[in-house]
Design a protein around this motif. Structure first.
Motif, PDB file in Angstrom:
ATOM      1  N   LEU A 195      69.016  24.647  68.034  1.00 37.53           N
ATOM      2  CA  LEU A 195      70.267  24.429  68.752  1.00 37.53           C
ATOM      3  C   LEU A 195      70.044  24.403  70.256  1.00 37.53           C
ATOM      4  N   HIS A 240      79.731  17.220  65.708  1.00 28.97           N
ATOM      5  CA  HIS A 240      80.459  18.336  66.317  1.00 28.97           C
ATOM      6  C   HIS A 240      79.680  18.888  67.500  1.00 28.97           C
ATOM      7  N   ALA A 241      78.550  18.253  67.805  1.00 33.98           N
ATOM      8  CA  ALA A 241      77.654  18.757  68.847  1.00 33.98           C
ATOM      9  C   ALA A 241      77.619  17.780  70.020  1.00 33.98           C
ATOM     10  N   ASP A 242      77.414  18.327  71.202  1.00 32.73           N
ATOM     11  CA  ASP A 242      77.308  17.485  72.389  1.00 32.73           C
ATOM     12  C   ASP A 242      75.949  16.810  72.511  1.00 32.73           C
ATOM     13  N   SER A 243      74.957  17.319  71.824  1.00 28.36           N
ATOM     14  CA  SER A 243      73.603  16.803  71.969  1.00 28.36           C
ATOM     15  C   SER A 243      73.290  15.727  70.933  1.00 28.36           C
ATOM     16  N   PRO A 294      71.303  25.456  73.667  1.00 25.38           N
ATOM     17  CA  PRO A 294      72.191  26.559  74.049  1.00 25.38           C
ATOM     18  C   PRO A 294      73.513  26.040  74.637  1.00 25.38           C
ATOM     19  N   PRO A 295      74.617  26.732  74.344  1.00 24.61           N
ATOM     20  CA  PRO A 295      75.902  26.295  74.900  1.00 24.61           C
ATOM     21  C   PRO A 295      75.967  26.585  76.401  1.00 24.61           C
ATOM     22  N   ALA A 296      76.828  25.863  77.080  1.00 20.58           N
ATOM     23  CA  ALA A 296      77.084  26.118  78.498  1.00 20.58           C
ATOM     24  C   ALA A 296      77.705  27.515  78.627  1.00 20.58           C
ATOM     25  N   GLU A 340      81.131  27.996  77.104  1.00 24.37           N
ATOM     26  CA  GLU A 340      81.302  27.471  75.752  1.00 24.37           C
ATOM     27  C   GLU A 340      80.755  28.464  74.733  1.00 24.37           C
ATOM     28  N   VAL A 341      81.198  28.306  73.479  1.00 24.80           N
ATOM     29  CA  VAL A 341      80.666  29.090  72.365  1.00 24.80           C
ATOM     30  C   VAL A 341      80.426  28.141  71.196  1.00 24.80           C
ATOM     31  N   PHE A 342      79.548  28.541  70.302  1.00 26.60           N
ATOM     32  CA  PHE A 342      79.348  27.769  69.077  1.00 26.60           C
ATOM     33  C   PHE A 342      80.532  28.017  68.153  1.00 26.60           C
ATOM     34  N   ASP A 393      80.483  30.936  65.776  1.00 24.31           N
ATOM     35  CA  ASP A 393      80.670  32.265  66.351  1.00 24.31           C
ATOM     36  C   ASP A 393      82.137  32.697  66.370  1.00 24.31           C
TER      37      ASP A 393
END
Length: 184
Positions: free
Chosen positions: A94, A27-30, A96-98, A101-103, A106
């Motif tokens: 984590l 679910h993460a971009d990283s 940090p989101p752009a 974007e939000v987690f 949240d």
């Protein structure tokens, strides 16, 4: 020292092969969360802090998913016991989101308001859950009467997310709410 808060970054879909490899839906971009040598906590999805930590022995990308080998998981039977668990990392790790974007975590509990609503109109409800079914995220919104609204959270329909105000403003497609807001 306070215990770390853990955040879900993926989920164990199922075993892959007979040597304990796991298919992980990220679910993460990283991809760094799944890199060799990193530590992942596998937990029940309802309780990301509770679970067991595993060291990643190997990881590779395969058909938009990660194939991950964890220390101590050496065969298909051991891998099968992990099916459906959430893959978590400590919040301190984590990326940090752009700015736009939000987690996902949240969003839980945020109030939802219609873009066309007047400031004195009641909120539509609150975000209770988020489902990933392979397309856009589906937000589960619970209205004040307890009815469940399944909302496709696309850029087209989400006008604003204000974490400080605890509010999401949406503009659903015509007729969508009519499916859910029917009194029986």
């Amino acid at each position: 020292m306070a215990a770390s808060k853990y955040i879900i970054v993926g989920g164990i879909a199922r075993p892959h092969g007979i040597r304990g490899e796991l298919i992980v839906d990220s679910h993460a971009d990283s991809p760094t969360y799944f890199a060799r040598g990193s530590t992942l906590r596998l937990s029940p999805p309802s309780d990301p802090g509770r679970g067991r930590d595993y060291l990643v022995r190997a990881s590779r990308l395969h058909q938009d998913r990660f194939l991950v080998t964890l220390d101590g998981i050496n065969d298909r039977n051991a891998a099968e016991t992990l099916r459906g668990l959430a893959v978590c990392v400590p919040v301190e790790q984590l990326v940090p989101p752009a700015p736009d974007e939000v987690f996902l975590q949240d969003l839980f509990g945020l109030r939802v308001r219609l873009a066309a609503a007047a400031p004195t109109d009641p909120d539509l409800g609150r975000i209770e859950d988020i489902r990933d079914l392979g397309g856009p995220e589906i937000w589960v919104i619970r209205d004040p009467k307890g009815r469940e609204i399944l909302f496709p959270a696309t850029d087209e329909f989400v006008r604003d997310i204000d974490l400080d105000a605890g509010l999401v403003v949406i503009d659903p497609p015509p007729g969508l709410l009519d499916l859910y807001l029917v009194d029986e």
